[in-house]
Structures are given as C-alpha cells and as structure tokens.
Design a protein around this motif. Structure first.
Motif, PDB file in Angstrom:
ATOM      1  N   GLY A 290       0.804  -1.218   0.000  1.00  0.00           N
ATOM      2  CA  GLY A 290       0.000   0.000   0.000  1.00  0.00           C
ATOM      3  C   GLY A 290       0.834   1.263   0.000  1.00  0.00           C
ATOM      4  O   GLY A 290       0.598   2.188  -0.793  1.00  0.00           O
ATOM      5  N   ASN A 291       1.838   1.319   0.875  1.00  0.00           N
ATOM      6  CA  ASN A 291       2.645   2.542   0.975  1.00  0.00           C
ATOM      7  C   ASN A 291       3.573   2.725  -0.216  1.00  0.00           C
ATOM      8  O   ASN A 291       3.766   3.857  -0.672  1.00  0.00           O
ATOM      9  CB  ASN A 291       3.442   2.527   2.285  1.00  0.00           C
ATOM     10  N   VAL A 292       4.134   1.641  -0.737  1.00  0.00           N
ATOM     11  CA  VAL A 292       4.963   1.750  -1.942  1.00  0.00           C
ATOM     12  C   VAL A 292       4.110   2.197  -3.124  1.00  0.00           C
ATOM     13  O   VAL A 292       4.539   3.013  -3.953  1.00  0.00           O
ATOM     14  CB  VAL A 292       5.663   0.412  -2.240  1.00  0.00           C
ATOM     15  N   SER A 293       2.869   1.690  -3.202  1.00  0.00           N
ATOM     16  CA  SER A 293       1.961   2.086  -4.294  1.00  0.00           C
ATOM     17  C   SER A 293       1.658   3.572  -4.239  1.00  0.00           C
ATOM     18  O   SER A 293       1.693   4.269  -5.262  1.00  0.00           O
ATOM     19  CB  SER A 293       0.653   1.284  -4.217  1.00  0.00           C
ATOM     20  N   ILE A 294       1.377   4.086  -3.034  1.00  0.00           N
ATOM     21  CA  ILE A 294       1.081   5.512  -2.892  1.00  0.00           C
ATOM     22  C   ILE A 294       2.304   6.354  -3.256  1.00  0.00           C
ATOM     23  O   ILE A 294       2.195   7.373  -3.954  1.00  0.00           O
ATOM     24  CB  ILE A 294       0.616   5.824  -1.453  1.00  0.00           C
ATOM     25  N   MET A 295       3.491   5.923  -2.848  1.00  0.00           N
ATOM     26  CA  MET A 295       4.709   6.658  -3.180  1.00  0.00           C
ATOM     27  C   MET A 295       4.916   6.709  -4.695  1.00  0.00           C
ATOM     28  O   MET A 295       5.219   7.767  -5.259  1.00  0.00           O
ATOM     29  CB  MET A 295       5.913   6.001  -2.495  1.00  0.00           C
ATOM     30  N   MET A 296       4.722   5.564  -5.356  1.00  0.00           N
ATOM     31  CA  MET A 296       4.925   5.507  -6.812  1.00  0.00           C
ATOM     32  C   MET A 296       3.909   6.376  -7.539  1.00  0.00           C
ATOM     33  O   MET A 296       4.258   7.105  -8.475  1.00  0.00           O
ATOM     34  CB  MET A 296       4.823   4.057  -7.288  1.00  0.00           C
ATOM     35  N   VAL A 297       2.646   6.303  -7.134  1.00  0.00           N
ATOM     36  CA  VAL A 297       1.600   7.076  -7.795  1.00  0.00           C
ATOM     37  C   VAL A 297       1.847   8.570  -7.618  1.00  0.00           C
ATOM     38  O   VAL A 297       1.725   9.352  -8.565  1.00  0.00           O
ATOM     39  CB  VAL A 297       0.208   6.675  -7.255  1.00  0.00           C
ATOM     40  N   CYS A 298       2.201   8.979  -6.394  1.00  0.00           N
ATOM     41  CA  CYS A 298       2.453  10.399  -6.130  1.00  0.00           C
ATOM     42  C   CYS A 298       3.657  10.918  -6.916  1.00  0.00           C
ATOM     43  O   CYS A 298       3.700  12.095  -7.301  1.00  0.00           O
ATOM     44  CB  CYS A 298       2.663  10.630  -4.633  1.00  0.00           C
ATOM     45  N   ILE A 299       4.623  10.064  -7.153  1.00  0.00           N
ATOM     46  CA  ILE A 299       5.822  10.484  -7.891  1.00  0.00           C
ATOM     47  C   ILE A 299       5.578  10.478  -9.398  1.00  0.00           C
ATOM     48  O   ILE A 299       5.989  11.394 -10.117  1.00  0.00           O
ATOM     49  CB  ILE A 299       7.012   9.558  -7.534  1.00  0.00           C
ATOM     50  N   LEU A 300       4.863   9.443  -9.896  1.00  0.00           N
ATOM     51  CA  LEU A 300       4.698   9.267 -11.339  1.00  0.00           C
ATOM     52  C   LEU A 300       3.592  10.123 -11.943  1.00  0.00           C
ATOM     53  O   LEU A 300       3.647  10.449 -13.133  1.00  0.00           O
ATOM     54  CB  LEU A 300       4.437   7.790 -11.663  1.00  0.00           C
ATOM     55  N   ASP A 301       2.582  10.467 -11.174  1.00  0.00           N
ATOM     56  CA  ASP A 301       1.463  11.237 -11.719  1.00  0.00           C
ATOM     57  C   ASP A 301       1.693  12.736 -11.500  1.00  0.00           C
ATOM     58  O   ASP A 301       1.662  13.215 -10.368  1.00  0.00           O
ATOM     59  CB  ASP A 301       0.156  10.809 -11.049  1.00  0.00           C
ATOM     60  N   PRO A 302       1.895  13.513 -12.569  1.00  0.00           N
ATOM     61  CA  PRO A 302       2.145  14.957 -12.421  1.00  0.00           C
ATOM     62  C   PRO A 302       1.004  15.703 -11.735  1.00  0.00           C
ATOM     63  O   PRO A 302       1.233  16.734 -11.103  1.00  0.00           O
ATOM     64  CB  PRO A 302       2.305  15.430 -13.878  1.00  0.00           C
ATOM     65  N   LYS A 303      -0.230  15.189 -11.857  1.00  0.00           N
ATOM     66  CA  LYS A 303      -1.370  15.865 -11.251  1.00  0.00           C
ATOM     67  C   LYS A 303      -1.334  15.801  -9.716  1.00  0.00           C
ATOM     68  O   LYS A 303      -2.053  16.542  -9.052  1.00  0.00           O
ATOM     69  CB  LYS A 303      -2.685  15.262 -11.762  1.00  0.00           C
TER      70      LYS A 303
END
Length: 313
Positions: free
Chosen positions: A41-54
């Motif tokens: 869960g936490n790795v997923s949130i980190m990746m999404v926050c980093i990869l998604d410019p929005k």
C-alpha cells in the motif's frame, strides 16, 4: 550506572504473548498479512504520487512522506517480531533494542508533527484557497517536513538517553513485543516518577500540542465548509479532509493512551494490543484510507497503472 555499562553484552528477552502460546500462530498470520499490505500500500502511494504529475502538490508531497514514515515505522519492529514468533528463544540484542527504541520513537514523533502539517495544508486549501499556492510554496513545504523529521529524531535521542541511563539491576525480561519506552521503564529498579514526569512533558509537546493544532484547524475548516452553498462543494471539501481525520483519530487516540499515562496504570495485555494497533495496523490502514476515500488518488491509480504495466513489458 547506565544500561550500556551494566550489561551491553546481554540479550533482552521479549515476552510478548509467550504466556499464551495459542496466540502465536494467529498473531504470525496477522502480522504477515498486515506487513505485506503495509509494504504494498505505501509503496503504491509513493509511486503514484511520484509518477502522476497531477499529484505534484503539497498535499501529496506530505502524503508521500507519510508513506515513507509508515514503511520505516513497521519495518523497525515487524521483521524481528516475525522472527521471534517462529523460534523458542525470543530475544533481542542490546544494540538491536537501542536501535529499535530510537527508530520507533523518532518515526512516531515525526508522524505526529507531519499529521499536524497536513492539517495546516488542508486549512489553507479550504479556508484560504486564493492564497494557497503562495502560502504553501515548495520552500515552506520542505521546511515543515524537515522540521518534523528533525524534531522527531531530536525527541527520540532525548527520550532514549533518559531511558537508557537509568539502572535496571540486571532485569532482562521486556514484557512486550519490541523495545518501547513504557515497557522498558518497568525494568528500572529505581523511583520512576521523575522520569515519568519528564516523559509526560515530552508527550504533551509531541502528542497534545499537534492534536490541539489539528483540532483548531478542523474547527476553522468546518466553519468554512458549512458556508459553502453547493452540496457538491461541501461533499468534496469533507471528502478531502475525511481521510486525514480518520488517520489522526486512529494514531493519536492510541498513542495518547500509551504515552500520557503512567506505565503501571496500563493493563499489561491491553497495552500490548494498543501498541500493535498504532505501531503496525495503523500504518497498514493509512494507504487504504487515503486511496479508498480519495477520488484523486483512485483516478491517479488508473492513470499510472498502465504506465507501470507498460514498463514491465
């Protein structure tokens, strides 16, 4: 005589629920599941926050830091707990205990301050929307995060030093799953009232002051939201803050129960369960709460998932 001089070569015995062997297997399964979910869960949130410019906004910058915190928080205790459950000799070295104590205290205090910073971010976003970009500029965001981390580790060094420099007269059995201040204070063979008073004062600084600031922020937020005329606007505003309120309630409620009352007044088994909740299960719930209750996060997952799958191919 301090602990290092007294018996730094001796291991500590972590009792946990050793007097209830029938709990070992269910606890092992529960810890494995929660730790796996926490990592994913936490790795997923980190990746999404980093990869998604929005999601390159202050709110998600703070959320990324919270995910890093939660990941490190559980990793400081759970792997060793899993190892101990699987073996008869449930021990931890003196150095391992010191490291666990320092890291657990530091990350816990940092999370308290970071949650207060996140509440301030929501206050500015809802109560001062026209000035949000100016107030929550990257420089201020970095300063607030750096302050949270530095203060958390400073508090940890102070509390750990106070604990480790008290005599324990050879006591080695820690009635807990990991090295935590309330459990270690019970090993001391001297009057603990002065050090308990010092810890209470530090607890007020790290727990009560941040939670008070959070409550004040949400008081202003509630007033601002109730002035919004459209039902859709109110729903979006409450939805933005709802996840944070749930996380704050879970973390601070259990933390205050453990750290702002004398160790002797805490029920032995109940105290262990509460520590498990805020130290292990809350970091597991945080990504679920933020992803399931947050429309922006769910939309970001849909946008980022194809990118991740493409790179894997």
């Amino acid at each position: 005589m301090n602990w290092a001089n007294e018996s730094s070569s001796k291991d500590f015995i972590l009792l946990g629920f050793s007097d209830k062997p029938w709990l070992q297997t269910p606890l092992l399964v529960l810890l494995l599941i929660s730790y796996t979910v926490t990592i994913f869960g936490n790795v997923s949130i980190m990746m999404v926050c980093i990869l998604d410019p929005k999601l390159h906004t202050p709110m998600y910058f703070f959320l990324t830091n919270l995910s890093i915190l939660d990941l490190c928080y559980t990793t400081s205790t759970v792997p060793h707990m899993l190892t101990n459950i699987c073996r008869n000799k449930k021990t931890i070295s003196y150095g391992g205990c010191v490291a666990q104590l320092i890291i657990f205290l530091a990350l816990g205090a940092t999370e308290c301050l970071l949650l207060a910073v996140m509440a301030f971010d929501r206050y500015v976003a809802i109560c001062r929307p026209l000035h949000y970009i100016v107030i929550m500029n990257p420089k201020l965001c970095l300063k607030m995060v750096a302050f949270s981390w530095l203060t958390g580790f400073s508090n940890s060094v102070l509390q750990s030093s106070l604990t480790l420099n008290m005599p324990r007269c050879g006591h080695q059995e820690v009635d807990h799953f990991f090295c935590e201040v309330p459990a270690l204070l019970k090993l001391l063979c001297t009057d603990t009232k002065p050090i308990e008073a010092e810890f209470f004062f530090l607890g007020v600084l790290i727990l009560l002051i941040p939670v008070t600031l959070i409550l004040i922020s949400y008081g202003f937020i509630a007033q601002a939201v109730l002035r919004i005329r459209s039902a859709e606007g109110r729903r979006k505003a409450f939805g933005t803050c709802g996840s944070h309120v749930v996380v704050v309630s879970l973390f601070f409620g259990t933390g205050i129960y453990i750290y702002l009352q004398p160790p002797a007044s805490t029920s032995k088994d109940w105290g262990k369960m509460v520590s498990l909740f805020y130290g292990i299960f809350t970091p597991m719930l945080n990504p679920l709460i933020y992803s399931l209750r947050n429309k922006d996060m769910k939309d970001a997952f849909k946008r980022v998932l194809p990118i991740i799958l493409f790179y894997k191919k």
